[in-house]
Design an enzyme around this catalytic site. Structure first.
Site, PDB file in Angstrom:
ATOM      1  N   HIS A 150      -2.260  -5.356   1.431  1.00 10.76           N
ATOM      2  CA  HIS A 150      -3.177  -6.142   1.405  1.00 10.76           C
ATOM      3  C   HIS A 150      -2.833  -7.706   1.211  1.00 10.76           C
ATOM      4  CE1 HIS A 150      -7.447  -7.568   0.198  1.00 10.76           C
ATOM      5  NE2 HIS A 150      -6.760  -8.335  -0.781  1.00 10.76           N
ATOM      6  N   GLU A 178      -9.052 -12.000  -7.122  1.00 15.63           N
ATOM      7  CA  GLU A 178      -8.206 -10.828  -7.076  1.00 15.63           C
ATOM      8  C   GLU A 178      -6.955 -10.770  -8.059  1.00 15.63           C
ATOM      9  OE1 GLU A 178      -8.934  -9.322  -2.370  1.00 15.63           O
ATOM     10  OE2 GLU A 178      -7.201 -10.319  -2.899  1.00 15.63           O
ATOM     11  N   ARG A 234      -1.226 -14.634   5.356  1.00 19.03           N
ATOM     12  CA  ARG A 234      -2.077 -14.026   6.364  1.00 19.03           C
ATOM     13  C   ARG A 234      -1.356 -13.934   7.760  1.00 19.03           C
ATOM     14  NH1 ARG A 234      -6.528 -11.263   4.820  1.00 19.03           N
ATOM     15  NH2 ARG A 234      -7.581 -11.824   6.659  1.00 19.03           N
ATOM     16  N   THR A 247      -5.701  -6.902  10.641  1.00 22.50           N
ATOM     17  CA  THR A 247      -5.911  -5.698  10.086  1.00 22.50           C
ATOM     18  C   THR A 247      -5.418  -4.359  10.918  1.00 22.50           C
ATOM     19  OG1 THR A 247      -8.015  -6.500   9.025  1.00 22.50           O
ATOM     20  CG2 THR A 247      -7.610  -3.972   9.386  1.00 22.50           C
ATOM     21  N   ASN A 254      -2.287   0.260   6.815  1.00 22.21           N
ATOM     22  CA  ASN A 254      -1.672  -1.166   7.480  1.00 22.21           C
ATOM     23  C   ASN A 254      -0.631  -2.079   6.483  1.00 22.21           C
ATOM     24  OD1 ASN A 254      -3.464  -2.092   5.632  1.00 22.21           O
ATOM     25  ND2 ASN A 254      -4.844  -3.181   7.193  1.00 22.21           N
ATOM     26  N   ARG A 272       2.483  -6.287   9.853  1.00 27.57           N
ATOM     27  CA  ARG A 272       1.639  -5.017  10.563  1.00 27.57           C
ATOM     28  C   ARG A 272       2.309  -4.875  11.917  1.00 27.57           C
ATOM     29  NH1 ARG A 272      -4.037  -7.020   7.711  1.00 27.57           N
ATOM     30  NH2 ARG A 272      -3.750  -5.796   5.699  1.00 27.57           N
ATOM     31  N   TYR A 277     -12.887  -3.546  -3.138  1.00 27.16           N
ATOM     32  CA  TYR A 277     -13.392  -3.279  -1.752  1.00 27.16           C
ATOM     33  C   TYR A 277     -15.002  -3.346  -1.873  1.00 27.16           C
ATOM     34  CZ  TYR A 277      -8.592  -2.271   0.056  1.00 27.16           C
ATOM     35  OH  TYR A 277      -7.460  -2.449   0.625  1.00 27.16           O
ATOM     36  N   LYS A 286       0.783  -1.128  -0.072  1.00 23.69           N
ATOM     37  CA  LYS A 286       0.029  -0.069   0.085  1.00 23.69           C
ATOM     38  C   LYS A 286       0.623   1.317  -0.061  1.00 23.69           C
ATOM     39  CE  LYS A 286      -3.661  -2.270   2.385  1.00 23.69           C
ATOM     40  NZ  LYS A 286      -4.963  -2.002   3.282  1.00 23.69           N
ATOM     41  N   PHE A 288     -15.639   4.083   6.471  1.00 24.85           N
ATOM     42  CA  PHE A 288     -14.243   4.400   6.090  1.00 24.85           C
ATOM     43  C   PHE A 288     -14.149   4.315   4.523  1.00 24.85           C
ATOM     44  CE2 PHE A 288     -14.290  -0.039   7.516  1.00 24.85           C
ATOM     45  CZ  PHE A 288     -13.824  -0.725   6.400  1.00 24.85           C
TER      46      PHE A 288
HETATM   47  P1  CMP Z   1      -7.158  -4.709   3.610  1.00 20.19           P
HETATM   48  O1  CMP Z   1      -6.458  -5.748   4.070  1.00 20.19           O
HETATM   49  O2  CMP Z   1      -6.854  -4.093   2.382  1.00 20.19           O
HETATM   50  O3  CMP Z   1      -8.799  -4.859   3.415  1.00 20.19           O
HETATM   51  C1  CMP Z   1      -9.757  -3.760   3.614  1.00 20.19           C
HETATM   52  C2  CMP Z   1      -9.049  -2.475   3.977  1.00 20.19           C
HETATM   53  O4  CMP Z   1     -10.137  -1.696   4.846  1.00 20.19           O
HETATM   54  C3  CMP Z   1      -8.158  -2.925   5.115  1.00 20.19           C
HETATM   55  O5  CMP Z   1      -7.010  -3.508   5.037  1.00 20.19           O
HETATM   56  C4  CMP Z   1      -7.943  -1.498   5.899  1.00 20.19           C
HETATM   57  O6  CMP Z   1      -6.992  -0.801   5.068  1.00 20.19           O
HETATM   58  C5  CMP Z   1      -9.267  -0.746   5.912  1.00 20.19           C
HETATM   59  N1  CMP Z   1     -10.034  -0.824   6.810  1.00 20.19           N
HETATM   60  C6  CMP Z   1     -10.648  -1.925   7.635  1.00 20.19           C
HETATM   61  N2  CMP Z   1     -11.212  -1.721   8.703  1.00 20.19           N
HETATM   62  C7  CMP Z   1     -11.231  -0.412   8.676  1.00 20.19           C
HETATM   63  C8  CMP Z   1     -11.573   0.593   9.747  1.00 20.19           C
HETATM   64  N3  CMP Z   1     -12.281   0.213  10.830  1.00 20.19           N
HETATM   65  N4  CMP Z   1     -11.144   1.947   9.666  1.00 20.19           N
HETATM   66  C9  CMP Z   1     -10.458   2.526   8.589  1.00 20.19           C
HETATM   67  N5  CMP Z   1     -10.133   1.744   7.612  1.00 20.19           N
HETATM   68  C10 CMP Z   1     -10.367   0.226   7.669  1.00 20.19           C
END
Ligand code: CMP
Length: 157
Positions: free
Chosen positions: A118, A129, A88, A94, A115, A105, A52, A12, A60
């Site tokens: 992905h 994906e 994972r 997350t 974070n 992370r 997404y 990211k 968000f």
């Molecule tokens: P990712 O693994 O890319 O999958 C969905 C993304 O949404 C996650 O990582 C974060 O970057 C974002 N995300 C998930 N939950 C939240 C949250 N509560 N607030 C802000 N961003 C979020």
């Protein structure tokens, strides 16, 4: 026979801006995973809406899209036996600030949004994906010599 899998990683914008790309790729390489595809690019609104879609109703969502478009990202396809679960674990949950130390992370992030990477969460998602971000001729099927040492011979049968 053990099933080889492929998974999709997006490195990211926060990772690129914080000069972490090399260290992230090194972690996957050192674990013994094969890089089957790699490229850099900007994410479009259309691709982010697809990627997404399950977060479209979340508060968000717009900020997430803005963040993911804020700089180029790096796409990786990683291959290995049961690689989806392996990745994972390497990536961690997350929310970076509660992720285990030793995970990407856990070591590099404090945020739920920013974070670092992905990673696909299931075999079904990984297939979708990878097809979303890579054309078939951008994926490479090659012999990785160190797999003779990474895996036992019966695991590669
Ligand atoms: P990712 O693994 O890319 O999958 C969905 C993304 O949404 C996650 O990582 C974060 O970057 C974002 N995300 C998930 N939950 C939240 C949250 N509560 N607030 C802000 N961003 C979020």
């Amino acid at each position: 026979m053990n099933k080889l899998q492929r998974t999709l990683i997006i490195v990211k914008p926060d990772a690129l801006q914080r000069n972490l790309l090399g260290r992230i790729i090194t972690r996957f390489e050192e674990k013994g995973l094969k890089i089957a595809g790699m490229k850099m690019g900007y994410l479009s609104d259309d691709l982010l809406d697809q990627h997404y879609a399950h977060h479209m109703d979340k508060p968000f969502f717009n900020d997430l899209k803005k963040f993911m478009k804020s700089s180029p990202v790096v796409f990786l396809v990683l291959e290995g036996i049961e690689v989806i679960d392996t990745v994972r674990l390497i990536v961690g949950p997350t929310k970076g600030r509660i992720a285990d130390s030793g995970s990407i992370r856990g070591d590099f992030s404090m945020s739920t949004s920013n974070n670092i990477v992905h990673a696909s969460d299931s075999l079904e998602t990984a297939e979708k994906e990878i097809a979303r971000f890579f054309k078939p001729d951008e994926l490479f099927d090659y012999r990785k010599d160190d797999w003779n040492w990474v895996y036992a011979s019966d695991e590669l049968d």
